[in-house]
Design a protein around this motif. Structure first.
Motif, PDB file in Angstrom:
ATOM      1  N   PRO A  27     -37.623 -31.108 -69.757  1.00 23.88           N
ATOM      2  CA  PRO A  27     -37.258 -29.693 -69.563  1.00 23.88           C
ATOM      3  C   PRO A  27     -35.911 -29.460 -70.114  1.00 23.88           C
ATOM      4  O   PRO A  27     -34.984 -30.081 -69.671  1.00 23.88           O
ATOM      5  CB  PRO A  27     -37.445 -29.648 -68.175  1.00 23.88           C
ATOM      6  CG  PRO A  27     -38.537 -30.639 -67.588  1.00 23.88           C
ATOM      7  CD  PRO A  27     -38.227 -31.754 -68.604  1.00 23.88           C
ATOM      8  N   ARG A 281     -47.368 -26.205 -72.531  1.00 22.69           N
ATOM      9  CA  ARG A 281     -46.333 -27.314 -72.379  1.00 22.69           C
ATOM     10  C   ARG A 281     -46.712 -28.450 -73.185  1.00 22.69           C
ATOM     11  O   ARG A 281     -45.821 -29.206 -73.842  1.00 22.69           O
ATOM     12  CB  ARG A 281     -46.100 -27.384 -70.881  1.00 22.69           C
ATOM     13  CG  ARG A 281     -45.412 -26.273 -70.095  1.00 22.69           C
ATOM     14  CD  ARG A 281     -44.916 -26.563 -68.736  1.00 22.69           C
ATOM     15  NE  ARG A 281     -44.437 -25.293 -68.249  1.00 22.69           N
ATOM     16  CZ  ARG A 281     -43.992 -25.375 -66.763  1.00 22.69           C
ATOM     17  NH1 ARG A 281     -43.901 -26.832 -66.093  1.00 22.69           N
ATOM     18  NH2 ARG A 281     -43.545 -24.265 -66.101  1.00 22.69           N
ATOM     19  N   GLU A 330     -45.692 -15.027 -69.919  1.00 22.64           N
ATOM     20  CA  GLU A 330     -45.350 -16.271 -69.288  1.00 22.64           C
ATOM     21  C   GLU A 330     -45.110 -17.482 -70.363  1.00 22.64           C
ATOM     22  O   GLU A 330     -44.212 -18.311 -70.348  1.00 22.64           O
ATOM     23  CB  GLU A 330     -46.465 -16.841 -68.375  1.00 22.64           C
ATOM     24  CG  GLU A 330     -46.147 -18.191 -67.792  1.00 22.64           C
ATOM     25  CD  GLU A 330     -44.994 -18.338 -67.111  1.00 22.64           C
ATOM     26  OE1 GLU A 330     -44.427 -19.774 -67.027  1.00 22.64           O
ATOM     27  OE2 GLU A 330     -44.581 -17.551 -66.547  1.00 22.64           O
ATOM     28  N   ARG A 333     -41.661 -16.984 -71.981  1.00 19.66           N
ATOM     29  CA  ARG A 333     -40.663 -17.344 -70.953  1.00 19.66           C
ATOM     30  C   ARG A 333     -40.581 -19.100 -71.333  1.00 19.66           C
ATOM     31  O   ARG A 333     -39.464 -19.502 -71.138  1.00 19.66           O
ATOM     32  CB  ARG A 333     -40.828 -16.942 -69.693  1.00 19.66           C
ATOM     33  CG  ARG A 333     -40.500 -15.567 -69.221  1.00 19.66           C
ATOM     34  CD  ARG A 333     -40.577 -15.444 -67.676  1.00 19.66           C
ATOM     35  NE  ARG A 333     -41.790 -15.661 -67.257  1.00 19.66           N
ATOM     36  CZ  ARG A 333     -42.676 -14.543 -66.836  1.00 19.66           C
ATOM     37  NH1 ARG A 333     -42.425 -13.468 -67.206  1.00 19.66           N
ATOM     38  NH2 ARG A 333     -43.856 -14.714 -66.680  1.00 19.66           N
ATOM     39  N   GLU A 334     -41.721 -19.643 -71.387  1.00 16.89           N
ATOM     40  CA  GLU A 334     -41.624 -20.859 -71.487  1.00 16.89           C
ATOM     41  C   GLU A 334     -41.029 -21.379 -72.818  1.00 16.89           C
ATOM     42  O   GLU A 334     -40.246 -22.431 -72.842  1.00 16.89           O
ATOM     43  CB  GLU A 334     -43.082 -21.568 -71.193  1.00 16.89           C
ATOM     44  CG  GLU A 334     -43.476 -21.413 -69.710  1.00 16.89           C
ATOM     45  CD  GLU A 334     -44.704 -22.286 -69.354  1.00 16.89           C
ATOM     46  OE1 GLU A 334     -44.877 -23.234 -70.394  1.00 16.89           O
ATOM     47  OE2 GLU A 334     -45.248 -22.119 -68.310  1.00 16.89           O
ATOM     48  N   ARG A 338     -37.158 -23.509 -73.746  1.00 17.64           N
ATOM     49  CA  ARG A 338     -37.063 -24.894 -74.496  1.00 17.64           C
ATOM     50  C   ARG A 338     -36.298 -24.533 -75.660  1.00 17.64           C
ATOM     51  O   ARG A 338     -36.230 -25.350 -76.578  1.00 17.64           O
ATOM     52  CB  ARG A 338     -38.432 -25.241 -74.841  1.00 17.64           C
ATOM     53  CG  ARG A 338     -39.266 -25.797 -73.576  1.00 17.64           C
ATOM     54  CD  ARG A 338     -38.531 -27.140 -72.930  1.00 17.64           C
ATOM     55  NE  ARG A 338     -39.374 -27.463 -71.703  1.00 17.64           N
ATOM     56  CZ  ARG A 338     -40.316 -28.418 -71.770  1.00 17.64           C
ATOM     57  NH1 ARG A 338     -40.466 -29.045 -72.755  1.00 17.64           N
ATOM     58  NH2 ARG A 338     -41.109 -28.495 -70.563  1.00 17.64           N
TER      59      ARG A 338
END
Length: 425
Positions: A27, A281, A330, A333-334, A338
């Protein structure tokens, strides 16, 4: 069976269809350097039965060789393959593997056949729920070159992690045919899916000992990304044509197709994969060299509730534009967490499709308006306007649409690829 016959059986409701990935990023660590560059990838799915065409995922393999054809999007002096057993419930025992340049169909160029090793060994065991990469193979490749990857399983594999709709043929043969250049042993009925193969990575030609950092583009979506409706086996999905454009302009970058036909933003499906929220992810952010992702998701959330419900479509609750937008937010945001740039793609029209409704089209229009105007995305590619009929914008233009009136034919996928501003990538 011919490719045409295989595709005719696709039902309307169905066709919208962890070890190393190149060094899985921790992460917040997506900027980390990797010597490997993604050249090809696909999104893994759980083994499942599908009625519209046969696949081998539930039965798996036993004393069989499986030959798969892929096209790489980056050049390199060496390469490696990545195998996935992410949906396996037991270790996957691979007896051996080879890679070669394709000679068309199941044939390979004899002088190019190379043995693939894993930690110096010819065979490997992939843990249940895991993925792993092979050792480097000395086989220089060019961008847009077709390769064959052959896996041999001496024993029974059990159900196979796979990618359902490959838009090309995969072949199998009884016994060990790893080194066969000719395709005669693979003359049986082919499959339309990829099995266990999750990716191919390369080391750049100009820097054999090092990589290029982050330049991969991911196309993330459903069957409009997977390429349903395009000419079978011709690499004319929109991500393929986008890669062609980049190569033609001397700006070669890998464009990784991580679409899954039938995939939804909000809900999983036993046939169409985990939801976009669940798989983002792993499929996108689990690659350290990804710089940009194009998100084309939401059509199935809108359409499938209006279709007959079965094991593949359930659950498909009616959703609002606000719920789909929340899912997109969402993903954004993810990606930003990264350091990945994210481009929003508007949803193409589909009036005329068997399960079109005014309600569904209203939700689609509201989602598109948000994508265009909210500023939440780093950029926008307007696939909706690129393929819509100017006189009837609620429909795909006749020169672009396939027979089911929701997917594209080659010209439509080219129009989508041409709508992408290369500078935005």
């Amino acid at each position: 069976m011919t490719a045409k016959k295989l595709l005719v059986a696709l039902p309307l409701t169905a066709v919208l269809m962890t070890a190393a990935v190149p060094a899985v990023a921790a992460p917040g660590d997506s900027t980390a350097f990797t010597p490997w560059r993604s050249a090809w990838a696909t999104a893994p799915q759980a083994p499942t039965h599908t009625d519209w065409y046969a696949n081998w995922s539930e039965e798996g393999f036993d004393n069989q060789s499986v030959r798969q054809v892929i096209r790489v999007g980056a050049e390199g002096s060496r390469l490696r393959i990545r195998l996935s057993n992410v949906y396996g419930t037991a270790p996957l025992r691979v007896t051996g593997a080879t890679i070669a340049r394709s000679a068309g169909g199941a044939a390979a160029r004899a002088e190019s056949v190379r043995t693939v090793r894993f930690g110096g060994a010819q065979g490997v065991s992939v843990p249940a729920g895991g993925e792993l990469s092979s050792d480097a193979v000395a086989l220089p490749v060019r961008a847009l070159e077709q390769l064959t990857v052959t896996l041999y399983f001496r024993g029974r594999t059990g159900p196979a992690t796979f990618h359902n709709f490959a838009d090309t043929l995969t072949y199998r043969a009884s016994g060990d045919h790893l080194d066969d250049a000719a395709g005669e042993a693979f003359a049986g009925e082919p499959s339309l899916s990829w099995y266990y193969l999750a990716g191919v990575d390369v080391k750049p030609l100009e820097s054999p000992g090092g990589g290029r950092g982050r330049d991969a583009v991911v196309a993330f979506g459903d069957s409009l990304t997977d390429g349903v409706g395009s000419t079978f086996g011709a690499d004319r999905r929109y991500p393929d044509v986008l890669a062609d454009r980049l190569v033609a302009e001397g700006r070669t970058r890998p464009v990784l197709n991580l679409g899954i036909g039938g995939n939804k933003v909000l809900n999983d499906s036993p046939c169409f994969g985990e939801s976009a929220l669940a798989r983002f992810r792993r499929d996108v952010l689990g690659r350290r060299d990804v710089r940009t992702v194009i998100v084309l998701q939401g059509t199935n959330d809108i359409v499938l509730p209006d279709s007959p419900q079965d094991r593949c479509t359930t659950p498909s609750p009616f959703v609002t534009s606000a719920q789909i937008v929340a899912g997109h937010q969402e993903l954004i945001r993810e990606a930003h967490a990264r350091g990945v740039k994210v481009i929003g793609a508007t949803l193409p029209p589909y009036q005329g499709f068997a399960y079109w409704t005014e309600r569904g089209d209203r939700v689609r229009s509201e989602v598109n308006q948000w994508i265009r105007t909210s500023g939440a995305y780093d950029g926008v590619v307007d696939f909706d306007r690129a393929v819509a009929d100017p006189e009837h914008p609620e429909r795909i233009a006749a020169q672009y649409v396939s027979a089911d009136l929701i997917h594209m034919k080659d010209a439509g996928y080219k129009a989508m690829a041409d709508a992408v501003d290369l500078n935005s990538l």
